[in-house]
Design a protein around this motif. Structure first.
Motif, short mmCIF file in Angstrom:
data_model
loop_
_atom_site.label_atom_id
_atom_site.label_comp_id
_atom_site.label_asym_id
_atom_site.label_seq_id
_atom_site.Cartn_x
_atom_site.Cartn_y
_atom_site.Cartn_z
N TYR A 105 -21.07 16.43 -33.25
CA TYR A 105 -21.11 15.13 -33.06
C TYR A 105 -20.27 14.24 -34.08
CZ TYR A 105 -24.39 17.68 -30.54
OH TYR A 105 -25.19 18.55 -29.72
N ILE A 539 -28.44 11.32 -34.18
CA ILE A 539 -27.59 11.81 -33.18
C ILE A 539 -28.67 12.03 -32.10
CG2 ILE A 539 -26.34 13.72 -32.24
CD1 ILE A 539 -25.39 14.14 -35.22
N PHE A 540 -29.87 12.67 -32.42
CA PHE A 540 -30.88 13.13 -31.44
C PHE A 540 -31.90 11.99 -30.92
CE2 PHE A 540 -28.49 16.72 -32.56
CZ PHE A 540 -28.56 17.55 -31.36
N LYS A 542 -32.26 8.09 -30.00
CA LYS A 542 -31.87 6.58 -29.88
C LYS A 542 -32.92 5.60 -30.39
CE LYS A 542 -29.18 7.55 -25.52
NZ LYS A 542 -29.01 7.19 -24.23
N ILE A 626 -24.37 6.19 -30.20
CA ILE A 626 -25.03 7.48 -30.09
C ILE A 626 -24.70 8.03 -28.72
CG2 ILE A 626 -27.21 8.64 -29.88
CD1 ILE A 626 -28.41 6.22 -31.17
N GLU A 627 -24.44 7.24 -27.68
CA GLU A 627 -23.89 7.92 -26.24
C GLU A 627 -22.80 8.30 -26.48
OE1 GLU A 627 -25.07 4.67 -23.69
OE2 GLU A 627 -27.20 5.45 -23.32
N ARG A 630 -22.37 11.82 -28.39
CA ARG A 630 -23.17 12.67 -27.47
C ARG A 630 -22.05 13.34 -26.48
NH1 ARG A 630 -29.26 11.00 -26.35
NH2 ARG A 630 -29.90 11.01 -28.33
N TRP B 18 -26.41 16.07 -21.44
CA TRP B 18 -27.03 16.28 -22.57
C TRP B 18 -28.42 17.04 -22.36
CZ3 TRP B 18 -26.25 15.42 -27.26
CH2 TRP B 18 -27.11 15.13 -28.20
N ASN B 21 -27.28 20.58 -22.69
CA ASN B 21 -26.75 20.88 -24.11
C ASN B 21 -28.33 20.98 -25.10
OD1 ASN B 21 -25.96 20.63 -26.85
ND2 ASN B 21 -25.41 18.51 -27.06
N LEU B 22 -29.05 19.97 -24.94
CA LEU B 22 -30.53 20.21 -25.39
C LEU B 22 -31.26 21.92 -25.14
CD1 LEU B 22 -32.04 16.84 -25.53
CD2 LEU B 22 -30.80 17.97 -27.19
#
Lengths: 641, 92
Positions: A105, A539-540, A542, A626-627, A630, B18, B21-22
């Motif tokens: 990221y 990152i994880f 929002k 952030i989007e 990812r 996403w 991925n998680l």
């Protein structure tokens, strides 16, 4: 023939080899530095982002494996037994976090530094400044240790003054880091990786075959009888068995907290993170993490084997050795030699006064004025020349407590309930560096180990200096003082900042401040308590916002620093305190200062999440950022704002 | 109209990407925790009852095994992410 041998017995046969190896490797580093000189800031800070994954893996491994990993770690493990696992797992397990949670990221984000990310994600100049100051502090404490490592190798293997050694090291790093920036550093680190890994593995293989008959150290570690033999010897001498867990750190919780602090700290160390900014795209960042951990595992699975073998070998060669003579040098006078057993009584009379003066001096924190060197012969009749040389550096000391003319390593309970053996002092740094000599390997192996130790120290120092330079020049000075600087001016300021870093690091290397010894607790604890939560949540989540992240980072940091300083006041601030302000029996829930970073990190996480949930969410452009990080596609060239 | 459905399916795709991925990261980090904290620290004494060669399994995991596991985890992550990227056509 015999005569000339005994005459030369005290001269170090590895000396010419060592000079030759160091001259050749340093020549290569200088050549690469010259070839990769750069003309723009993208080259200077992130090597133009064109480094292939496998090369970046090797560079990351060299960047990561420091003087501490190379010189210190096997020794640390050797004296920690089973609990040595905290270093092994801590310093490799962190790569899993880095590879899965941060590196891809941050590469997509694409800016030059960690403070860049923190500043942009938390839309805050305060956050950027806090991050830059943390990065500088962590890197400075860390780099001082590297420079000291360079000094130790020079003073022991080349018999030059520690200060001269540090200056030579500074000049070499300065040359390729100033000219080539990240580009020069990257390609020298690739070469340094091969030097250091060969220098670590060759003696390990040799000592493994010598002790166990199996040339693969990892296999001999588990499948030969060496661990059983060592356990038996240690128990016989009054120690705990080598393979018993929790003998060093007390409880499984402390082992867990220390391991976790080292893991999360590793993942948050800025000089490691920035290596992932130098590759082409997100996929290359993932694969360079794969290469990096493979290269690191080569050393980290060998080290515990070497630690075990070295412990056995040291005890085996020193236990029940005979004193041939003792040389006492009282401050300022010529050394006096007392042959044994003829002048035993005279020797111990002189030693007693010399030792009393030494104890007085060391209590005042001064250098010990008198040197006492034991010349020993092992029980198999071998003269222990290496022990003589290490005693000259002050890292190894003997004391014939019962004055029987023999060195016995059995632990004897003392009146104050402590235990003592006739091995009065053994610095853990000796283990790796002395292994080839203890195992009587050929002199060129000894020289190779010296060159490897230097490669490990210099490669890490270079990576750290770049972080110091980028934080000072790019994150602080350019941004706040000369935002309109031209490209050439920016590059010039970056180079000035690197020179500044080198001078400060060199000074700390020659005159190490108290906190250098505690550098592991500090650097990792701070990285875990500040950077890891801020980057990970950035990152994880929002929802996490400026107020939450800045408060979390500052409180996590202050908590961790305060606890470490309280527990180690006598070492960190020796001119103010004689004893730690928080003694071991009063530790918070018995948590050791090395593990406190995990607690600081937990506090950071809780605060960041709680405060973010009751304050306004981040603005739309941050959500967009952030989007975008990812999604792996579209990671272009670095943006310099 | 068609434009907005396209963009909403695009953001759905990003959400699915996403989520995969998680899930992958969660599975791999569970293995990481079991190897590093479970077998090597909290259950080291019980694991030591089993022998691997001449040393206890817990001791071996703490000083060797967990490192091998870490290497495999990072490799599996890179390979699996390649597949997920391809599935969502996000590879460059």
């Amino acid at each position: 023939m015999l005569d000339s041998n005994s005459l030369l017995a005290s001269a170090d046969p590895a000396l010419p080899w060592t000079w030759a190896f160091i001259a050749v490797t340093f020549g290569i580093y200088l050549y690469i530095g010259w070839r990769s000189r750069v003309k723009e800031t993208a080259g200077f800070y992130v090597a133009g982002q064109g480094v292939p994954a496998i090369a970046n893996g090797a560079a990351t491994a060299a960047d990561w494996m420091s003087a501490a990993s190379f010189i210190g770690m096997a020794g640390l493990i050797s004296f920690s037994g089973s609990d040595g696992s905290v270093y092994l797992m801590g310093w490799t397990g962190g790569y899993v976090l880095l590879a899965l949670l941060l590196a891809p990221y941050l590469r997509k984000f694409g800016h030059y530094t960690v403070p860049d990310f923190i500043g942009a994600r938390y839309y805050s100049e305060t956050a950027r400044i806090v991050a830059a100051i943390c990065a500088i502090f962590i890197s400075l404490t860390y780099v001082a240790g590297q420079m000291k490592g360079v000094g130790v190798v020079f003073s022991r293997f080349l018999e030059v003054d520690l200060a001269v050694g540090v200056c030579i090291g500074m000049a070499i790093v300065g040359f390729f880091a100033v000219l080539g920036g990240m580009k020069g550093i990257t390609w020298t680190q690739v070469v340094q990786f091969f030097v250091l890994i060969l220098a670590f593995i060759i003696p390990s293989v040799a000592i493994s075959s010598q002790l166990t008959g199996d040339s693969i150290p990892q296999r001999a570690f588990a499948f030969s009888d060496i661990s059983a033999r060592l356990n038996e010897v240690l128990i016989g001498l009054g120690h705990e068995a080598y393979t018993t867990p929790f003998t060093k750190f007390g409880s499984s919780w402390n082992v867990f907290l220390i391991t976790a602090a080292l893991m999360f700290g590793t993942a948050g160390l800025p000089h490691v993170i920035v290596r992932f900014y130098t590759v082409k795209d997100v996929r290359a960042a993932r694969y360079s993490a794969v290469w990096a951990i493979i290269f690191i595992a080569m050393l980290y699975t060998t080290a515990p084997a070497l630690g075990l073998f070295a412990r056995y070998n040291l005890i085996d060669s020193m236990h029940e050795s005979t004193i041939e003579r003792i040389e006492v040098t009282v401050s300022g006078e010529d050394p006096k030699s007392f042959p044994f057993p003829a002048q035993r009584a005279e020797a111990f009379a002189v030693i007693e006064t010399a030792q009393a003066e030494n104890t007085k001096a060391s209590k005042k924190g001064l250098r010990e004025p008198n040197s006492i060197v034991y010349f020993l012969t092992s029980k198999s009749g071998q003269p222990l020349d290496w022990a003589t040389r290490w005693q000259n550096t002050g890292l190894l000391k003997f004391e014939d407590l019962d004055q029987d003319g023999q060195i016995n390593l059995t632990l004897i309970p003392q009146t104050d309930r402590s235990k003592k053996s006739e091995l009065a002092k053994i610095d853990r740094d000796i283990i790796v560096l002395s292994t080839p000599e203890v195992a009587t390997l050929p002199p060129w192996v000894i020289a190779l180990v010296a060159a490897g130790g230097l490669a490990a120290a210099l490669s890490t120092a270079a990576g750290l200096l770049l972080v110091i330079s980028s934080s000072l020049a790019h994150d602080l000075y350019i941004r706040f003082c000369e935002p309109n600087a031209t490209e050439a001016r920016k590059l010039f300021i970056g180079r000035v900042a690197i020179i500044f870093g080198i001078v400060v690091a060199g000074y700390f290397g020659i005159y190490p401040p108290g906190f250098v010894g505690e550098v592991v607790a500090f650097a990792f604890g701070l990285a875990a308590a500040s950077f890891f939560p801020a980057i990970f949540l950035g990152i994880f989540s929002k929802r996490v916002n400026r107020a939450g992240a800045v408060t979390g980072m500052i409180v996590g940091l202050v908590f961790t620093i305060t606890y470490i300083v309280l527990c180690t006041a006598d070492k960190v601030l020796p001119f103010l305190f004689d004893a730690p302000l928080l003694a071991q029996e009063n530790w918070l829930f018995g948590i050791s200062p090395q593990g406190i970073g995990t607690v600081g990190m937990a506090i950071n996480f809780v605060l960041t999440l709680a405060i973010s949930s009751v304050t306004a969410p981040p603005p739309a452009e941050v959500i967009e950022l952030i989007e975008s990080v990812r999604i792996p596609s579209g990671s272009g060239k670095a943006v310099s704002h | 109209m068609s434009n907005s459905t396209e963009s909403s399916s695009k953001s759905d795709d990003a959400k699915n990407y996403w989520r995969s991925n998680l899930t992958l990261v969660a599975v791999l980090l569970s293995v990481w925790a079991i190897a590093g904290f479970g077998l090597s620290i909290f259950f080291i004494e019980s694991a030591n009852q089993i022998k691997i060669g001449s040393v206890g399994f817990g001791f071996w995991m703490a000083q060797q095994g967990s490192i091998f596991v870490f290497v495999v985890l990072v490799l599996v992550y890179a390979l699996a992410m390649d597949r997920i990227d391809r599935k969502h056509k996000l590879n460059d």
